[in-house]
Design a protein around this motif. Structure first.
Motif, PDB file in Angstrom:
ATOM      1  N   GLY A  22      36.820  63.486  12.809  1.00 30.07           N
ATOM      2  CA  GLY A  22      35.621  63.125  12.050  1.00 30.07           C
ATOM      3  C   GLY A  22      34.413  62.876  12.925  1.00 30.07           C
ATOM      4  N   PHE A  23      33.282  62.758  12.277  1.00 32.74           N
ATOM      5  CA  PHE A  23      31.982  62.581  12.940  1.00 32.74           C
ATOM      6  C   PHE A  23      31.967  61.341  13.853  1.00 32.74           C
ATOM      7  CE2 PHE A  23      27.679  60.689  12.685  1.00 32.74           C
ATOM      8  CZ  PHE A  23      26.919  61.718  13.228  1.00 32.74           C
ATOM      9  N   LEU A  24      32.329  60.188  13.289  1.00 28.58           N
ATOM     10  CA  LEU A  24      32.229  58.946  14.071  1.00 28.58           C
ATOM     11  C   LEU A  24      33.240  58.901  15.209  1.00 28.58           C
ATOM     12  CD1 LEU A  24      31.578  55.886  11.733  1.00 28.58           C
ATOM     13  CD2 LEU A  24      29.991  57.142  13.161  1.00 28.58           C
ATOM     14  N   ALA A  25      34.472  59.322  14.927  1.00 28.85           N
ATOM     15  CA  ALA A  25      35.529  59.227  15.941  1.00 28.85           C
ATOM     16  C   ALA A  25      35.214  60.114  17.140  1.00 28.85           C
ATOM     17  CB  ALA A  25      36.878  59.605  15.337  1.00 28.85           C
ATOM     18  N   LYS A  26      34.683  61.294  16.882  1.00 24.60           N
ATOM     19  CA  LYS A  26      34.360  62.208  17.997  1.00 24.60           C
ATOM     20  C   LYS A  26      33.384  61.542  18.948  1.00 24.60           C
ATOM     21  CE  LYS A  26      34.620  66.431  15.455  1.00 24.60           C
ATOM     22  NZ  LYS A  26      33.889  67.475  14.767  1.00 24.60           N
ATOM     23  N   ILE A  27      32.361  60.910  18.373  1.00 27.51           N
ATOM     24  CA  ILE A  27      31.333  60.260  19.190  1.00 27.51           C
ATOM     25  C   ILE A  27      31.930  59.057  19.923  1.00 27.51           C
ATOM     26  CG2 ILE A  27      29.159  58.963  19.061  1.00 27.51           C
ATOM     27  CD1 ILE A  27      28.487  60.786  16.629  1.00 27.51           C
ATOM     28  N   PHE A  28      32.752  58.297  19.207  1.00 26.20           N
ATOM     29  CA  PHE A  28      33.371  57.097  19.776  1.00 26.20           C
ATOM     30  C   PHE A  28      34.256  57.474  20.975  1.00 26.20           C
ATOM     31  CE2 PHE A  28      37.091  54.217  19.788  1.00 26.20           C
ATOM     32  CZ  PHE A  28      36.443  53.021  20.059  1.00 26.20           C
ATOM     33  N   VAL A  29      35.092  58.481  20.795  1.00 17.41           N
ATOM     34  CA  VAL A  29      36.035  58.875  21.853  1.00 17.41           C
ATOM     35  C   VAL A  29      35.290  59.405  23.072  1.00 17.41           C
ATOM     36  CG1 VAL A  29      37.853  60.553  22.433  1.00 17.41           C
ATOM     37  CG2 VAL A  29      37.978  59.253  20.295  1.00 17.41           C
ATOM     38  N   GLU A  30      34.266  60.221  22.825  1.00 17.21           N
ATOM     39  CA  GLU A  30      33.495  60.755  23.959  1.00 17.21           C
ATOM     40  C   GLU A  30      32.864  59.621  24.755  1.00 17.21           C
ATOM     41  OE1 GLU A  30      30.131  62.177  26.282  1.00 17.21           O
ATOM     42  OE2 GLU A  30      30.001  60.824  24.588  1.00 17.21           O
ATOM     43  N   LYS A  31      32.323  58.634  24.020  1.00 17.82           N
ATOM     44  CA  LYS A  31      31.639  57.523  24.705  1.00 17.82           C
ATOM     45  C   LYS A  31      32.631  56.694  25.527  1.00 17.82           C
ATOM     46  CE  LYS A  31      28.194  54.280  24.967  1.00 17.82           C
ATOM     47  NZ  LYS A  31      26.814  54.012  24.671  1.00 17.82           N
ATOM     48  N   ILE A  32      33.800  56.430  24.941  1.00 17.83           N
ATOM     49  CA  ILE A  32      34.805  55.646  25.685  1.00 17.83           C
ATOM     50  C   ILE A  32      35.187  56.382  26.980  1.00 17.83           C
ATOM     51  CG2 ILE A  32      37.198  54.771  25.686  1.00 17.83           C
ATOM     52  CD1 ILE A  32      35.864  53.211  23.674  1.00 17.83           C
TER      53      ILE A  32
END
Ligand SMILES: NC(=O)c1ccc[n+]([C@@H]2O[C@H](COP(=O)([O-])OP(=O)(O)OC[C@H]3O[C@@H](n4cnc5c(N)ncnc54)[C@H](OP(=O)(O)O)[C@@H]3O)[C@@H](O)[C@H]2O)c1
Length: 133
Positions: A22-32
């Motif tokens: 999903g949209f949010l998880a992709k961004i979250f994982v990349e940032k982590i």
């Protein structure tokens, strides 16, 4: 909480993220992965029937995306080994018992290892049937 202390807290932690395509998880994982590469592991729950299709979905719909370009370029030749070490795709469905994870060894491993659960799986279609979800 300061950004620095959030980053520190995530060091050597294992995180289960649902809704990984999903949209949010992709961004979250990349940032982590970018700001705290010393995170221990990310289990990424992907709606899929088996390990192979979960892994394929993760590769095609997440890891290969342009969003990960900065990190890919930063890591260069180490990109593939970094991703293999840090990211594990998990086939599942959050509406089912044990999140639909059929592999009992993987369920046990996650029970043992996971420190943090980030649940961003959701139905975001506005015209879905009420009796299905
Ligand atoms: N996007 C925003 O700006 C925003 C802002 C604030 C809050 N939120 C909230 O954050 C949540 C996620 O939003 P999003 O924009 O990331 O949504 P999204 O792009 O539609 O992603 C939803 C994810 O959940 C997965 N999913 C749906 N049902 C599932 C199930 N039964 N088991 C496992 N995975 C399932 C989807 O998998 P498939 O790929 O298989 O469909 C997809 O990966 C929602 O609750 C949303 O309301 C979003």
């Amino acid at each position: 909480m300061e950004l620095g202390s959030v980053i520190q807290v995530l060091e050597n932690k294992t995180i289960l993220v649902t809704g990984a395509t999903g949209f949010l998880a992709k961004i979250f994982v990349e940032k982590i992965l970018r700001v705290q590469p010393n995170v221990k592991k990310l289990y990424l729950l992907v709606r899929a029937a088996d390990a192979k299709s979960a892994s394929q979905r993760l590769q095609n719909e997440v890891i290969a995306k342009d969003l990960y370009r900065v990190l890919r370029e930063k890591l260069g030749a180490n990109w593939n080994s970094f991703i293999s070490e840090k990211v594990t795709s998990v086939p599942g469905d959050i509406t089912l018992e044990n999140l639909g994870v059929k592999d009992s060894n993987l369920v046990e491993e996650m029970w043992r290892e996971v420190n943090i659960v980030v649940n961003v799986a959701a139905t975001t279609n506005f015209d879905d049937r009420y009796d299905v979800h």
